[in-house]
Design an enzyme around this catalytic site. Structure first.
Site, PDB file in Angstrom:
ATOM      1  N   VAL A  61       0.874  -1.176   0.000  1.00  0.00           N
ATOM      2  CA  VAL A  61       0.000   0.000   0.000  1.00  0.00           C
ATOM      3  C   VAL A  61       0.909   1.222   0.000  1.00  0.00           C
ATOM      4  O   VAL A  61       2.060   1.162   0.419  1.00  0.00           O
ATOM      5  CB  VAL A  61      -0.976   0.029   1.209  1.00  0.00           C
ATOM      6  CG1 VAL A  61      -2.036  -1.040   1.061  1.00  0.00           C
ATOM      7  CG2 VAL A  61      -0.240  -0.093   2.524  1.00  0.00           C
ATOM      8  N   SER A  62       0.368   2.351  -0.465  1.00  0.00           N
ATOM      9  CA  SER A  62       1.190   3.543  -0.652  1.00  0.00           C
ATOM     10  C   SER A  62       1.395   4.362   0.608  1.00  0.00           C
ATOM     11  O   SER A  62       2.379   5.069   0.735  1.00  0.00           O
ATOM     12  CB  SER A  62       0.563   4.439  -1.725  1.00  0.00           C
ATOM     13  OG  SER A  62       0.499   3.741  -2.930  1.00  0.00           O
ATOM     14  N   LYS A  63       0.460   4.294   1.528  1.00  0.00           N
ATOM     15  CA  LYS A  63       0.537   5.144   2.719  1.00  0.00           C
ATOM     16  C   LYS A  63       0.509   4.311   3.980  1.00  0.00           C
ATOM     17  O   LYS A  63      -0.106   3.246   4.031  1.00  0.00           O
ATOM     18  CB  LYS A  63      -0.623   6.143   2.723  1.00  0.00           C
ATOM     19  CG  LYS A  63      -0.591   7.089   1.545  1.00  0.00           C
ATOM     20  CD  LYS A  63      -1.799   7.996   1.553  1.00  0.00           C
ATOM     21  CE  LYS A  63      -1.765   8.908   0.327  1.00  0.00           C
ATOM     22  NZ  LYS A  63      -3.007   9.638   0.151  1.00  0.00           N
TER      23      LYS A  63
END
Length: 191
Positions: free
Chosen positions: A8-10
């Site tokens: 996931v990016s965050k």
């Protein structure tokens, strides 16, 4: 062995959806991280790539979870092909262990590459058209008088950087760049 990779990016995003899908697929070992896809130094992905052996499978939830760009995705799949590793994307219905899966993957990658080339050509054409109308690209030119004013204000030691920025309308980073060049020049002249 069947390996999975989830990302996931965050930091505040959740990996559970991807991990559940990978487990349901039959993945034996999952590498996961919370990091933007644009970063090149993804330690979990690097570890996964180091341990892969002929006959292994790499499974992801979606293509964009493993790669930072189309070019990177193609490089990864070429790496997998060279090492005789199958690549599966659950949501994209891609499985390179079959001829149809390899064909579909290459077709998707080719379309993405075509799109990137078209965008590049449009950008080049747009820049050429702007130049033909007398426009120049790049950062806007700053008047020499403003630069001198900013440097003189700094040299006077009577103004803060914020005050110099507010009075000249020039960004702090630009002022720092000017100061660096000026200080470098001053030090060279002292030698």
């Amino acid at each position: 062995m069947i390996f999975g990779y989830a990302r996931v990016s965050k930091k505040d995003q959740n990996l559970e959806l991807q991990i559940d899908a990978l487990k349901k697929y039959g993945v034996e070992e999952i590498y996961h991280e919370k990091m933007t896809g644009t970063k090149t130094d993804r330690s979990e992905l690097e570890q996964l790539l180091k341990i892969l052996r002929k006959g292994d499978k790499v499974v992801v939830y979606k293509l964009d979870r493993i790669s930072r760009s189309t070019k990177h995705l193609i490089e990864l799949v070429e790496f997998f092909e060279k090492k005789e590793i199958d690549f599966i994307s659950i949501q994209d219905n891609i499985d390179t262990s079959s001829p149809i899966g390899r064909f579909i993957f290459r077709m998707i990658a080719s379309i993405a590459e075509l799109e990137r080339d078209i965008i590049r050509e449009r950008t080049i054409d747009g820049l050429a058209a702007a130049r033909a109308r007398g426009r120049k690209g790049g950062r806007p030119f700053t008047d020499k008088k403003i630069k001198e004013k900013a440097l003189n204000m700094y040299k006077s030691e009577q103004f803060t950087l914020k005050e110099i920025r507010d009075m000249t309308g020039v960004a702090s980073s630009t002022i720092y760049s000017w100061l660096y060049s000026w200080l470098k020049q001053e030090n060279t002249e002292d030698l």
